[in-house]
Design a protein around this motif. Structure first.
Motif, PDB file in Angstrom:
ATOM      1  N   ARG A 231       1.097  -1.003   0.127  1.00 38.27           N
ATOM      2  CA  ARG A 231      -0.182  -0.405  -0.066  1.00 38.27           C
ATOM      3  C   ARG A 231       1.036   1.150  -0.116  1.00 38.27           C
ATOM      4  NH1 ARG A 231      -4.281  -1.834   4.204  1.00 38.27           N
ATOM      5  NH2 ARG A 231      -5.700  -2.827   3.214  1.00 38.27           N
ATOM      6  N   PHE A 232       1.639   0.971   0.501  1.00 39.27           N
ATOM      7  CA  PHE A 232       2.981   2.352   0.481  1.00 39.27           C
ATOM      8  C   PHE A 232       2.982   2.601  -0.919  1.00 39.27           C
ATOM      9  CE2 PHE A 232       6.420   4.756   1.348  1.00 39.27           C
ATOM     10  CZ  PHE A 232       5.904   5.650   2.466  1.00 39.27           C
ATOM     11  N   ALA A 233       3.735   1.323  -1.499  1.00 42.40           N
ATOM     12  CA  ALA A 233       3.871   1.637  -2.295  1.00 42.40           C
ATOM     13  C   ALA A 233       3.264   2.318  -3.833  1.00 42.40           C
ATOM     14  CB  ALA A 233       5.011   0.346  -3.335  1.00 42.40           C
ATOM     15  N   ALA A 234       2.087   1.694  -2.943  1.00 44.96           N
ATOM     16  CA  ALA A 234       0.896   2.596  -4.419  1.00 44.96           C
ATOM     17  C   ALA A 234       1.253   3.843  -4.133  1.00 44.96           C
ATOM     18  CB  ALA A 234      -0.558   1.764  -4.144  1.00 44.96           C
ATOM     19  N   ILE A 235       1.160   4.256  -2.505  1.00 53.16           N
ATOM     20  CA  ILE A 235       0.844   5.485  -2.400  1.00 53.16           C
ATOM     21  C   ILE A 235       2.371   6.387  -3.329  1.00 53.16           C
ATOM     22  CG2 ILE A 235       1.525   7.298  -0.586  1.00 53.16           C
ATOM     23  CD1 ILE A 235      -0.215   6.400   1.344  1.00 53.16           C
ATOM     24  N   GLU A 236       3.401   6.080  -2.796  1.00 50.84           N
ATOM     25  CA  GLU A 236       4.402   6.615  -3.313  1.00 50.84           C
ATOM     26  C   GLU A 236       4.144   6.471  -4.968  1.00 50.84           C
ATOM     27  OE1 GLU A 236       8.492   5.723  -1.261  1.00 50.84           O
ATOM     28  OE2 GLU A 236       7.570   3.664  -1.930  1.00 50.84           O
ATOM     29  N   ARG A 237       3.480   5.516  -6.420  1.00 50.22           N
ATOM     30  CA  ARG A 237       3.402   5.757  -7.520  1.00 50.22           C
ATOM     31  C   ARG A 237       1.912   7.324  -7.687  1.00 50.22           C
ATOM     32  NH1 ARG A 237       3.455   0.249  -6.484  1.00 50.22           N
ATOM     33  NH2 ARG A 237       1.398   0.081  -6.655  1.00 50.22           N
ATOM     34  N   ALA A 252      -1.950  13.936   5.249  1.00 52.28           N
ATOM     35  CA  ALA A 252      -3.604  13.859   5.564  1.00 52.28           C
ATOM     36  C   ALA A 252      -4.043  13.398   3.337  1.00 52.28           C
ATOM     37  CB  ALA A 252      -4.422  15.705   5.493  1.00 52.28           C
ATOM     38  N   GLU A 253      -3.163  13.949   2.684  1.00 52.57           N
ATOM     39  CA  GLU A 253      -2.481  13.872   1.256  1.00 52.57           C
ATOM     40  C   GLU A 253      -2.120  12.253   1.123  1.00 52.57           C
ATOM     41  OE1 GLU A 253      -1.118  14.873  -2.983  1.00 52.57           O
ATOM     42  OE2 GLU A 253      -0.553  15.542  -1.581  1.00 52.57           O
ATOM     43  N   MET A 254      -1.329  11.986   1.964  1.00 54.13           N
ATOM     44  CA  MET A 254      -1.308  10.400   1.808  1.00 54.13           C
ATOM     45  C   MET A 254      -1.431   8.803   2.977  1.00 54.13           C
ATOM     46  SD  MET A 254       2.800  10.345   2.544  1.00 54.13           S
ATOM     47  CE  MET A 254       3.476  11.320   3.696  1.00 54.13           C
ATOM     48  N   ALA A 256      -5.533  10.197   2.943  1.00 54.34           N
ATOM     49  CA  ALA A 256      -6.544   9.437   1.739  1.00 54.34           C
ATOM     50  C   ALA A 256      -5.793   8.567   0.072  1.00 54.34           C
ATOM     51  CB  ALA A 256      -6.568  10.931   0.637  1.00 54.34           C
ATOM     52  N   LEU A 257      -4.263   8.117   0.007  1.00 58.97           N
ATOM     53  CA  LEU A 257      -4.018   7.677  -1.428  1.00 58.97           C
ATOM     54  C   LEU A 257      -3.465   6.018  -0.347  1.00 58.97           C
ATOM     55  CD1 LEU A 257      -1.181   9.243  -3.053  1.00 58.97           C
ATOM     56  CD2 LEU A 257      -3.404   9.296  -3.691  1.00 58.97           C
ATOM     57  N   TRP A 258      -3.923   6.216   1.168  1.00 57.10           N
ATOM     58  CA  TRP A 258      -3.415   4.347   2.258  1.00 57.10           C
ATOM     59  C   TRP A 258      -4.911   4.161   1.830  1.00 57.10           C
ATOM     60  CZ3 TRP A 258      -0.129   1.756   4.643  1.00 57.10           C
ATOM     61  CH2 TRP A 258      -0.632   1.049   4.716  1.00 57.10           C
ATOM     62  N   ASN A 259      -6.291   5.371   1.858  1.00 57.22           N
ATOM     63  CA  ASN A 259      -7.497   4.539   1.729  1.00 57.22           C
ATOM     64  C   ASN A 259      -7.978   4.250   0.583  1.00 57.22           C
ATOM     65  OD1 ASN A 259      -8.472   4.575   4.479  1.00 57.22           O
ATOM     66  ND2 ASN A 259      -8.334   6.597   4.059  1.00 57.22           N
ATOM     67  N   GLU A 260      -7.620   5.170  -0.273  1.00 58.63           N
ATOM     68  CA  GLU A 260      -7.414   4.805  -1.670  1.00 58.63           C
ATOM     69  C   GLU A 260      -6.949   2.981  -2.647  1.00 58.63           C
ATOM     70  OE1 GLU A 260      -6.119   7.905  -4.685  1.00 58.63           O
ATOM     71  OE2 GLU A 260      -7.489   8.931  -3.719  1.00 58.63           O
ATOM     72  N   ALA A 261      -5.714   2.749  -1.862  1.00 57.32           N
ATOM     73  CA  ALA A 261      -5.047   1.800  -1.871  1.00 57.32           C
ATOM     74  C   ALA A 261      -6.046   1.115  -1.423  1.00 57.32           C
ATOM     75  CB  ALA A 261      -3.416   1.852  -1.934  1.00 57.32           C
ATOM     76  N   LYS A 262      -6.543   0.741   0.040  1.00 58.63           N
ATOM     77  CA  LYS A 262      -7.095  -0.283   0.633  1.00 58.63           C
ATOM     78  C   LYS A 262      -8.237  -0.831  -0.332  1.00 58.63           C
ATOM     79  CE  LYS A 262      -8.931  -0.866   5.469  1.00 58.63           C
ATOM     80  NZ  LYS A 262      -9.040  -0.015   6.554  1.00 58.63           N
ATOM     81  N   ALA A 263      -9.104   0.412  -1.027  1.00 58.84           N
ATOM     82  CA  ALA A 263     -10.608   0.426  -1.304  1.00 58.84           C
ATOM     83  C   ALA A 263      -9.538  -0.698  -2.601  1.00 58.84           C
ATOM     84  CB  ALA A 263     -10.905   0.928  -1.430  1.00 58.84           C
ATOM     85  N   ALA A 264      -8.795   0.151  -3.009  1.00 60.50           N
ATOM     86  CA  ALA A 264      -8.574  -1.371  -4.522  1.00 60.50           C
ATOM     87  C   ALA A 264      -8.676  -3.032  -4.695  1.00 60.50           C
ATOM     88  CB  ALA A 264      -7.305  -0.427  -5.257  1.00 60.50           C
ATOM     89  N   GLU A 265      -8.491  -3.207  -3.262  1.00 60.39           N
ATOM     90  CA  GLU A 265      -7.663  -4.269  -2.717  1.00 60.39           C
ATOM     91  C   GLU A 265      -8.771  -4.811  -2.849  1.00 60.39           C
ATOM     92  OE1 GLU A 265      -4.802  -4.457   0.230  1.00 60.39           O
ATOM     93  OE2 GLU A 265      -3.386  -3.358  -1.329  1.00 60.39           O
TER      94      GLU A 265
END
Length: 265
Positions: A231-237, A252-254, A256-265
């Motif tokens: 998930r952290f790699a997804a944030i970096e990408r 806050a931005e990271m 939000a991106l974490w939650n997006e990565a989690k939802a994508a899984e």
């Protein structure tokens, strides 16, 4: 010196590496204590290859682990304590002794019965071989990784009836430990050592919860680590696509991106 499938050649190579004046200076400088960390590391690399289902790598890692056994045996031989043949003899004797249902006339054939038989014979051996080391928790190596040792301690305590009745009881203990950490943090004179002790109690309780759920805590944490990395790699990408590095993004931005990565899984 050529390579070979013969274990004897490996022993010869190790002996050559440890031969004074003509051997390898690094190998000659080692002792049991300095090699022990490598032994642990190689065991973990074997487990990693298994987790990745990489059999080609597993072959190599098993070779590295075998080298550790050969290295320790060679150093012991130099001291006149034992040699590699003694190691092989000891483990073959132990396997025969602990499997009477295969090599003798006992008839325990179910996995549960066999496990109980192994533990009983092992306990009898320890009672004979380690006079002075007594108690239900005796025989668990101090050097084990803390997570694994916690699990073994709890399993042994459970065998004599010292255990929670169900997972929910352990959950209550976890909440209690978390509350104690919070109380320590709320103190004006927070004691770091005391807080660390409470965190240790919390970790121990979480291992207990995993045990009650028939989950290997080491494997569960390993999977959590992989999940975090993924998930952290997804944030970096995602940040890179915006022309940013993590250091340039807000929490806050990271998040939000974490939650997006989690939802994508």
């Amino acid at each position: 010196m050529d390579s070979s499938r013969d274990i004897g050649r490996l022993l010869e190579i190790m002996a050559a590496l440890r031969t004074p004046e003509t051997g390898c200076p690094w190998d000659l400088a080692q002792n049991f204590s300095t090699i022990a960390p490598y032994t642990l590391e190689e065991a973990y690399e074997v487990a990693d290859a298994i987790a990745r289902d990489d059999l080609a790598d597993l072959k190599d890692e098993l070779g590295d682990l075998l080298l550790q056994v050969v290295f320790h045996a060679r150093m012991a031989e130099e001291q006149g304590a034992f040699d590699f043949g003694d190691v092989v003899q000891a483990i073959t004797e132990k396997l025969i002794r602990r499997h009477p249902h295969v090599f003798a006339n006992q008839t325990s054939r179910t996995p549960r019965a066999v496990e109980g038989l192994w533990e009983r014979i092992k306990a009898e051996e320890k009672a004979t071989n380690k006079i002075g080391e007594t108690g239900a928790l005796a025989g668990i190596p101090i050097a084990l990784p803390a997570l694994s040792r916690a699990l073994k301690l709890q399993n042994k305590a459970s065998k004599v009836g010292f255990d929670w009745n169900d997972p929910r009881s352990v959950l209550r203990k976890i909440r209690e430990d978390a509350d104690e950490i919070e109380a320590e943090l709320d103190r004006a004179d927070t004691n770091k050592a005391a807080t660390a002790g409470e965190v240790g109690d919390l970790l121990f309780a979480v291992v207990n919860l995993a045990r009650h759920l028939d989950a290997d805590p080491e494997a569960a944490l390993r999977q959590a680590n992989l999940k975090f990395e993924r998930r952290f790699a997804a944030i970096e990408r995602a940040l890179a696509a915006r022309g940013k590095a993590p250091q340039q993004a807000s929490l806050a931005e990271m998040d939000a991106l974490w939650n997006e990565a989690k939802a994508a899984e």
